[in-house]
Design an enzyme around this catalytic site. Structure first.
Site, PDB file in Angstrom:
ATOM      1  N   ASP A   1       0.660  -1.317   0.082  1.00 50.31           N
ATOM      2  CA  ASP A   1      -0.163   0.019  -0.044  1.00 50.31           C
ATOM      3  C   ASP A   1       0.714   1.174   0.086  1.00 50.31           C
ATOM      4  O   ASP A   1       2.124   0.896   0.419  1.00 50.31           O
ATOM      5  CB  ASP A   1      -0.759   0.079   1.292  1.00 50.31           C
ATOM      6  CG  ASP A   1      -2.104   1.089   1.120  1.00 50.31           C
ATOM      7  OD1 ASP A   1      -2.695   1.136  -0.050  1.00 50.31           O
ATOM      8  OD2 ASP A   1      -1.941   2.081   2.005  1.00 50.31           O
TER       9      ASP A   1
ATOM     10  N   GLU B   1       0.863   5.788   0.605  1.00 52.03           N
ATOM     11  CA  GLU B   1      -0.045   6.956   0.821  1.00 52.03           C
ATOM     12  C   GLU B   1       0.849   8.083  -0.152  1.00 52.03           C
ATOM     13  O   GLU B   1       1.843   8.042  -0.486  1.00 52.03           O
ATOM     14  CB  GLU B   1      -0.035   7.470   2.078  1.00 52.03           C
ATOM     15  CG  GLU B   1      -0.646   6.613   3.255  1.00 52.03           C
ATOM     16  CD  GLU B   1      -2.103   6.289   2.830  1.00 52.03           C
ATOM     17  OE1 GLU B   1      -2.719   7.118   2.239  1.00 52.03           O
ATOM     18  OE2 GLU B   1      -2.465   5.199   3.250  1.00 52.03           O
TER      19      GLU B   1
ATOM     20  N   HIS C   1      -4.920  10.754   5.438  1.00 55.34           N
ATOM     21  CA  HIS C   1      -3.593  10.037   6.152  1.00 55.34           C
ATOM     22  C   HIS C   1      -3.032  10.865   7.149  1.00 55.34           C
ATOM     23  O   HIS C   1      -2.537  10.278   7.887  1.00 55.34           O
ATOM     24  CB  HIS C   1      -2.760   9.560   5.218  1.00 55.34           C
ATOM     25  CG  HIS C   1      -2.076  10.746   4.037  1.00 55.34           C
ATOM     26  ND1 HIS C   1      -1.521  12.012   4.740  1.00 55.34           N
ATOM     27  CD2 HIS C   1      -2.190  11.020   2.526  1.00 55.34           C
ATOM     28  CE1 HIS C   1      -1.272  12.503   3.526  1.00 55.34           C
ATOM     29  NE2 HIS C   1      -1.648  11.947   2.351  1.00 55.34           N
TER      30      HIS C   1
ATOM     31  N   HIS D   1      -6.097   6.592   7.277  1.00 52.61           N
ATOM     32  CA  HIS D   1      -5.249   5.821   6.295  1.00 52.61           C
ATOM     33  C   HIS D   1      -3.955   5.736   6.529  1.00 52.61           C
ATOM     34  O   HIS D   1      -3.455   6.817   6.918  1.00 52.61           O
ATOM     35  CB  HIS D   1      -5.369   5.995   4.948  1.00 52.61           C
ATOM     36  CG  HIS D   1      -7.125   5.777   4.377  1.00 52.61           C
ATOM     37  ND1 HIS D   1      -7.070   5.233   3.034  1.00 52.61           N
ATOM     38  CD2 HIS D   1      -8.013   5.913   4.914  1.00 52.61           C
ATOM     39  CE1 HIS D   1      -8.351   5.283   2.842  1.00 52.61           C
ATOM     40  NE2 HIS D   1      -8.931   5.644   3.990  1.00 52.61           N
TER      41      HIS D   1
ATOM     42  N   ASP E   1      -2.715  -0.519   6.603  1.00 52.34           N
ATOM     43  CA  ASP E   1      -3.629  -0.995   5.679  1.00 52.34           C
ATOM     44  C   ASP E   1      -3.146  -2.168   4.722  1.00 52.34           C
ATOM     45  O   ASP E   1      -3.797  -3.005   4.531  1.00 52.34           O
ATOM     46  CB  ASP E   1      -3.825   0.147   4.555  1.00 52.34           C
ATOM     47  CG  ASP E   1      -4.581   1.319   5.382  1.00 52.34           C
ATOM     48  OD1 ASP E   1      -5.123   1.019   6.288  1.00 52.34           O
ATOM     49  OD2 ASP E   1      -4.922   2.339   4.557  1.00 52.34           O
TER      50      ASP E   1
END
Length: 222
Positions: free
Chosen positions: A7, A9, A57, A152, A157
């Site tokens: 994942d 960001e 986030h 997030h 995640d």
């Protein structure tokens, strides 16, 4: 089988508008079991973060100012994922950003280094048509505890995605057999354990069975 649950960001939604990766996390699973191996870095994007993205986030530019640039971690990142299958929720988003970052430093696209990319969002939509398939929704559907997920974050995640994916694909584990012994020992054998007789399959029977399983997986969109 080595799988990496990944994942990211970012500073915004579109790498074509100059947005950058600010966090990367990758969690290793081997034969559907989590290992202790993980890759996790925050990255200095050298640009502002969109307010809407920061609300998602919670990562600020001040926090990222002393973090490494993507070029500083790229080689270690590629070494970590090399040869594995990547599992990413909404894969086109993360792959688009990572390919942009790799392209900026003259490296090949992500697909050149891994053994395939599985979009877990696409897979979830296939097995749960017409339902919400966000990571939070899947955690609820498959009883994965996401109570610590208020914002997030790539590391959390990726961990949640690994747990959700294993639950989504239960019953689809492939049978395995140890072929390290001399093949002559793999002939049909019967072992007497009192009233229980365990019969070992021959090699050609195992291969026929695995071939059938692979055909099912292809048909089911794997």
């Amino acid at each position: 089988m080595r799988q990496i649950f990944l994942d990211t960001e970012t500073t915004g939604l579109d790498p074509n508008q100059g947005h950058r990766v600010i966090e990367i996390a990758a969690i290793e699973f081997n034969n559907r079991q989590a290992t202790s191996n993980r890759f996790h870095f925050y990255v200095n994007p050298q640009r502002e973060i969109d307010a809407a993205a920061q609300e998602v986030h919670g990562i600020t530019l001040d926090f990222l100012n002393d973090k490494p640039l993507f070029v500083d971690i790229a080689a270690d990142f590629i070494a970590f994922i090399n040869g594995s299958e990547l599992v990413i929720h909404n894969a086109p988003f993360d792959v688009g950003f990572l390919n942009m970052e790799l392209g900026k430093i003259g490296m090949e696209k992500l697909e050149s280094y891994c053994d395939g990319i599985m979009d877990s969002l696409k897979f979830a939509k296939e097995i749960r048509p017409g339902q919400r398939n966000s990571l939070d929704a899947l955690c609820r559907a498959f009883d994965v505890d996401n109570s610590t997920r208020s914002l997030h974050g790539a590391l959390l995640d990726a961990q949640l995605l690994g747990e959700v994916y294993i639950q989504m694909t239960r019953g689809q584990e492939a049978f395995t057999i140890n072929f390290e012994e001399d093949s002559s020992k793999a002939a049909l054998q019967s072992v007497d354990h009192g009233d229980l007789i365990v019969t070992q399959p021959a090699l050609d029977e195992v291969e026929a069975h695995n071939s059938y399983l692979r055909s099912i997986n292809r048909t089911d969109g794997w």
